[in-house]
Design a protein around this motif. Structure first.
Motif, PDB file in Angstrom:
ATOM      1  N   ARG A  82     -15.123  44.795  36.079  1.00 34.90           N
ATOM      2  CA  ARG A  82     -15.219  45.013  34.635  1.00 34.90           C
ATOM      3  C   ARG A  82     -13.906  44.694  33.952  1.00 34.90           C
ATOM      4  O   ARG A  82     -12.844  45.054  34.437  1.00 34.90           O
ATOM      5  N   ILE A  83     -13.979  44.033  32.786  1.00 31.74           N
ATOM      6  CA  ILE A  83     -12.795  43.848  31.948  1.00 31.74           C
ATOM      7  C   ILE A  83     -13.090  44.353  30.545  1.00 31.74           C
ATOM      8  O   ILE A  83     -14.183  44.109  30.010  1.00 31.74           O
ATOM      9  N   VAL A  84     -12.137  45.092  29.976  1.00 32.35           N
ATOM     10  CA  VAL A  84     -12.239  45.563  28.596  1.00 32.35           C
ATOM     11  C   VAL A  84     -11.337  44.681  27.739  1.00 32.35           C
ATOM     12  O   VAL A  84     -10.129  44.611  27.974  1.00 32.35           O
ATOM     13  N   LEU A  85     -11.939  43.976  26.771  1.00 31.45           N
ATOM     14  CA  LEU A  85     -11.166  43.167  25.826  1.00 31.45           C
ATOM     15  C   LEU A  85     -10.901  44.006  24.580  1.00 31.45           C
ATOM     16  O   LEU A  85     -11.800  44.730  24.122  1.00 31.45           O
ATOM     17  N   THR A  86      -9.689  43.914  24.029  1.00 25.89           N
ATOM     18  CA  THR A  86      -9.381  44.604  22.769  1.00 25.89           C
ATOM     19  C   THR A  86      -8.836  43.588  21.785  1.00 25.89           C
ATOM     20  O   THR A  86      -8.055  42.703  22.152  1.00 25.89           O
ATOM     21  N   GLU A  87      -9.248  43.715  20.532  1.00 31.33           N
ATOM     22  CA  GLU A  87      -8.812  42.760  19.514  1.00 31.33           C
ATOM     23  C   GLU A  87      -9.044  43.381  18.141  1.00 31.33           C
ATOM     24  O   GLU A  87     -10.106  43.942  17.888  1.00 31.33           O
ATOM     25  N   ARG A  88      -8.034  43.253  17.245  1.00 34.19           N
ATOM     26  CA  ARG A  88      -8.219  43.848  15.913  1.00 34.19           C
ATOM     27  C   ARG A  88      -9.050  42.968  14.999  1.00 34.19           C
ATOM     28  O   ARG A  88      -9.633  43.457  14.038  1.00 34.19           O
ATOM     29  N   ASP A  89      -9.121  41.669  15.310  1.00 34.07           N
ATOM     30  CA  ASP A  89      -9.852  40.724  14.453  1.00 34.07           C
ATOM     31  C   ASP A  89     -11.304  40.615  14.960  1.00 34.07           C
ATOM     32  O   ASP A  89     -11.563  40.053  16.027  1.00 34.07           O
ATOM     33  N   GLY A  90     -12.236  41.179  14.151  1.00 32.29           N
ATOM     34  CA  GLY A  90     -13.627  41.246  14.587  1.00 32.29           C
ATOM     35  C   GLY A  90     -14.267  39.881  14.795  1.00 32.29           C
ATOM     36  O   GLY A  90     -15.110  39.716  15.689  1.00 32.29           O
ATOM     37  N   ALA A  91     -13.886  38.887  13.994  1.00 32.67           N
ATOM     38  CA  ALA A  91     -14.477  37.549  14.126  1.00 32.67           C
ATOM     39  C   ALA A  91     -14.044  36.906  15.452  1.00 32.67           C
ATOM     40  O   ALA A  91     -14.858  36.291  16.160  1.00 32.67           O
ATOM     41  N   LEU A  92     -12.769  37.091  15.801  1.00 29.90           N
ATOM     42  CA  LEU A  92     -12.295  36.549  17.087  1.00 29.90           C
ATOM     43  C   LEU A  92     -13.029  37.219  18.246  1.00 29.90           C
ATOM     44  O   LEU A  92     -13.436  36.559  19.216  1.00 29.90           O
ATOM     45  N   LEU A  93     -13.208  38.535  18.136  1.00 31.29           N
ATOM     46  CA  LEU A  93     -13.852  39.266  19.231  1.00 31.29           C
ATOM     47  C   LEU A  93     -15.330  38.865  19.359  1.00 31.29           C
ATOM     48  O   LEU A  93     -15.851  38.766  20.477  1.00 31.29           O
ATOM     49  N   ALA A  94     -15.983  38.612  18.243  1.00 38.32           N
ATOM     50  CA  ALA A  94     -17.378  38.144  18.287  1.00 38.32           C
ATOM     51  C   ALA A  94     -17.443  36.786  18.983  1.00 38.32           C
ATOM     52  O   ALA A  94     -18.367  36.507  19.772  1.00 38.32           O
ATOM     53  N   ASP A  95     -16.460  35.939  18.719  1.00 38.09           N
ATOM     54  CA  ASP A  95     -16.417  34.636  19.394  1.00 38.09           C
ATOM     55  C   ASP A  95     -16.182  34.821  20.898  1.00 38.09           C
ATOM     56  O   ASP A  95     -16.750  34.100  21.723  1.00 38.09           O
ATOM     57  N   ALA A  96     -15.332  35.802  21.249  1.00 43.33           N
ATOM     58  CA  ALA A  96     -15.090  36.073  22.674  1.00 43.33           C
ATOM     59  C   ALA A  96     -16.401  36.439  23.361  1.00 43.33           C
ATOM     60  O   ALA A  96     -16.731  35.924  24.437  1.00 43.33           O
TER      61      ALA A  96
END
Ligand SMILES: C[S@@+](CC[C@H](N)C(=O)[O-])C[C@H]1O[C@@H](n2cnc3c(N)ncnc32)[C@H](O)[C@@H]1O
Length: 225
Positions: A82-96
């Motif tokens: 399992r990997i947990v990704l964290t990102e403050r920019d919601g659009a970037l995280l949706a792309d991830a």
């Protein structure tokens, strides 16, 4: 991207493998098009190597962007990893998330939007590896937020700790670590971070000359003595 060695070595590292898949190639094209600072192909492979060699099953990343570095890690995890990704920019995280779905890796990932430091501080589970690739000025805070989430045998992997264009250079960094006035803010914060790492007896740090410099801080003791 400034590099610590001849460009040909980077080419050899890419040639030797493992090969990027079509999702990583799409991410690389997007980073080039948008000028987005991913960790790049050398550090991506170094993160995957650390994941494979350590047998890591759980990874937390602070600062995931659209998922490039996390995708290299996810490919190297076992199927139940399992990997947990964290990102403050919601659009970037949706792309991830979309890239992970395209690569059939989404079942190994969770996507946490918000401040990576707050997310790390709120967690009570432990991780085999933590990757720091958020704002360099917040590396000490990120390390402190994550250090007790890593058990002995685990490691914290930190990108961008040796070069950054003409702003951060090994010469300027070494001189600053030797007590000279830092030439600029970036050199100051990286020198402060490396000093902070070296003073923490619970970690033993190795600096790998890949990409812009990758620190591998391995946890050797359960707590500060
Ligand atoms: C250098 S980029 C690298 C992203 C990714 N690791 C990669 O290889 O593509 C850093 C990312 O961290 C995010 N970031 C920086 N500080 C953050 C913080 N405190 N909390 C959440 N995200 C952060 C930025 O929005 C940016 O997308």
């Amino acid at each position: 991207m400034a590099e610590l060695h001849a460009e040909a070595v980077g080419g050899l590292i890419e040639w030797a493998g493992p090969a990027a898949d079509e999702v990583l190639e799409a991410m690389t094209a997007r980073a080039e098009r948008d000028g987005f600072p991913t960790v790049g192909p050398e550090v991506g492979r170094a993160l995957a190597l650390c994941t494979r060699l350590s047998g890591a099953r759980s990874v937390l990343e602070l600062g995931s962007g659209f998922g490039y570095s996390a995708y290299w890690v996810a490919r190297a995890l076992p199927p139940d990893g399992r990997i947990v990704l964290t990102e403050r920019d919601g659009a970037l995280l949706a792309d991830a998330r979309a890239y992970f779905e395209r690569g059939d890796l989404a079942d190994r990932a969770t996507f946490e939007q918000g401040d990576a430091l707050d997310i790390a501080e709120a967690r009570t589970d432990t991780f085999d590896l933590v990757v720091l690739d958020h704002d360099t000025a917040d590396y000490v805070a990120g390390f402190e937020a994550a250090r007790d989430l890593v058990a002995p045998g685990g490691a914290i992997l930190v990108d961008n700790v040796a070069v950054y264009g003409d702003v951060l250079t090994p010469d300027g960094l070494l001189a600053t670590l030797d007590g000279e006035e830092p030439p600029n803010d970036r050199t100051r914060v990286v020198a402060e971070f490396l000093t902070h790492l070296r003073q923490d007896d619970a970690f033993e740090t190795y600096l790998l000359p890949v990409g812009e410099g990758l620190a591998v801080a391995t946890r050797v003791q359960p707590s500060k003595e």
